[in-house]
Design a protein around this motif. Structure first.
Motif, short mmCIF file in Angstrom:
data_model
loop_
_atom_site.label_atom_id
_atom_site.label_comp_id
_atom_site.label_asym_id
_atom_site.label_seq_id
_atom_site.Cartn_x
_atom_site.Cartn_y
_atom_site.Cartn_z
N TYR A 125 -9.06 -3.72 -0.27
CA TYR A 125 -9.65 -2.40 -0.51
C TYR A 125 -9.95 -1.70 0.82
O TYR A 125 -9.63 -0.51 0.98
CB TYR A 125 -10.94 -2.55 -1.33
N ILE A 178 0.83 -1.21 0.00
CA ILE A 178 0.00 0.00 0.00
C ILE A 178 0.86 1.26 0.00
O ILE A 178 0.65 2.18 -0.81
CB ILE A 178 -0.95 -0.01 1.22
N PHE A 225 -6.71 -0.60 2.28
CA PHE A 225 -6.16 0.49 1.47
C PHE A 225 -6.80 1.83 1.85
O PHE A 225 -6.10 2.85 2.00
CB PHE A 225 -6.42 0.21 -0.02
N VAL A 277 -9.30 4.84 -5.04
CA VAL A 277 -9.08 3.39 -5.01
C VAL A 277 -10.39 2.71 -5.38
O VAL A 277 -11.45 3.04 -4.84
CB VAL A 277 -8.62 2.93 -3.61
N THR A 295 -5.58 5.80 2.47
CA THR A 295 -5.77 6.82 1.42
C THR A 295 -6.89 7.80 1.71
O THR A 295 -7.09 8.75 0.95
CB THR A 295 -6.06 6.15 0.07
#
Length: 203
Positions: free
Chosen positions: A86, A54, A89, A100, A93
């Motif tokens: 996901y 990541i 992640f 994403v 983020t």
């Protein structure tokens, strides 16, 4: 220290997560990945491979939203792992403009195509879904900068292996990083395809 040379947005997330000291794997792998080389990253569990994946993608993309087509692609074994990655992640983020997107195989492919066309920086999916999207002109990989494969041992499955080879054949220039516990003969064979001149990081 590897963390000190990462993008400021990443360092801020690490601070919030109270991740201060890199693992031995992260000390060895992050500088090599940042150099732009193709890399086989091999380490046991709990060495921070997913976190490294990541962080290095975010750093490569400079934590910026750019254009409409994916600049990073992450391939995983199955849909559950795609959704899990996901979710992880987005904890990194959420305070950046990075977009994403997970290609959920339970959704109709036309929906995936339309959502990807709206703009994606990082695409997470199985090799089979990406292959399908490529055949249907549902994703454009011409601007791809980094392709990472998480827990790459699943490439022992013939369908997944062939799908990955097909995907990489449609990419003109890109950095490839494969994460696994060990480099088995099946993965080493990829040096004859898209992992030529790859560096090996083993912890």
């Amino acid at each position: 220290m590897p963390f000190k040379k990462l993008h400021p947005s990443i360092k801020e997330v690490l601070k919030q997560k109270e991740i201060v000291i890199p693992t031995d794997f992260q000390k060895s792998s992050i500088p090599v990945i940042k150099s732009g080389k193709n890399v086989f990253c091999n380490a046991s569990n709990n060495q921070g491979k997913t976190t490294t994946l990541i962080m290095t993608i975010m750093h490569k993309l400079k934590c910026e939203e750019v254009g409409n087509i994916p600049r990073a692609l992450v391939l995983v074994e199955n849909n559950d792992k795609a959704l899990d990655l996901y979710n992880t992640f987005t904890t990194f983020t959420k305070y950046t403009p990075l977009r994403v997107y997970v290609a959920n195989e339970k959704e109709h492919v036309d929906l995936l195509k339309s959502e990807i066309f709206e703009g994606v920086d990082i695409l997470i999916a199985t090799p089979q879904i990406v292959s399908k999207l490529l055949l249907l002109y549902g994703v454009n990989l011409s601007e791809l900068k980094l392709l990472s494969i998480d827990d790459a041992e699943f490439l022992s499955q013939t369908n997944a292996y062939n799908a990955v080879l097909s995907i990489t054949q449609s990419i003109s220039k890109c950095q490839y990083v494969l994460y696994s516990n060990k480099l088995n003969p099946n993965l080493k064979r990829l040096e004859s395809y898209f992992m030529e001149h790859a560096t090996h990081v083993n912890v």
